[in-house]
Write a protein that holds these residues in place. Structure first.
Motif, PDB file in Angstrom:
ATOM      1  N   LEU A 213       0.824  -1.207   0.000  1.00 26.97           N
ATOM      2  CA  LEU A 213       0.000   0.000   0.000  1.00 26.97           C
ATOM      3  C   LEU A 213       0.861   1.261   0.000  1.00 26.97           C
ATOM      4  O   LEU A 213       0.531   2.244  -0.661  1.00 26.97           O
TER       5      LEU A 213
ATOM      6  N   VAL B  67       0.332   4.059  -2.934  1.00 23.95           N
ATOM      7  CA  VAL B  67       0.107   5.475  -2.629  1.00 23.95           C
ATOM      8  C   VAL B  67       1.318   6.301  -3.069  1.00 23.95           C
ATOM      9  O   VAL B  67       1.171   7.390  -3.627  1.00 23.95           O
TER      10      VAL B  67
ATOM     11  N   GLU C 299      -4.988   3.353   3.775  1.00 20.07           N
ATOM     12  CA  GLU C 299      -4.630   4.129   2.588  1.00 20.07           C
ATOM     13  C   GLU C 299      -4.625   5.623   2.886  1.00 20.07           C
ATOM     14  O   GLU C 299      -3.694   6.344   2.514  1.00 20.07           O
TER      15      GLU C 299
END
Length: 105
Positions: free
Chosen positions: A50, A54, A95
């Motif tokens: 993640l 991102v 997130e």
């Protein structure tokens, strides 16, 4: 750390909100122990992936090294007491938490 280590990862803003709500409850009505977390478990591997997803939005790619030692560790928590007593649930996803870290730069 092992990529198979699982934990309930909580953003500091969610933790602060939970503690602020807990402070509003009279001492006589509080339990002696509350667990703070998301109620969900995330592996270090999922978190690392993640970070890269991102990070790509910010043209950043992390090199995250996780050593698989063949073990799986879980550190989940039951957040039902604080959820019920304080009418609280965490709002910030992993997130969004990672995105906020990139925005702080």
């Amino acid at each position: 750390n092992s990529p198979n280590h699982y934990a309930s990862i909580l953003d500091v803003e969610d933790a602060a909100e939970a503690l602020a709500r807990l402070a509003l409850i009279s001492v006589d009505n509080r339990k002696s122990v509350y667990n703070l977390g998301t109620g969900n478990q995330t592996s270090l591997m999922e978190l690392a992936e993640l970070v890269n997803v991102v990070g790509e939005r910010y043209n950043a790619k992390a090199q995250i090294l996780l050593q698989d030692n063949g073990t799986t560790n879980t550190a989940g928590v039951d957040i039902s007491l604080i959820s019920n007593d304080c009418n609280w649930t965490p709002l910030i996803t992993n997130e969004i938490m990672i995105e906020n870290l990139f925005l702080m730069d």
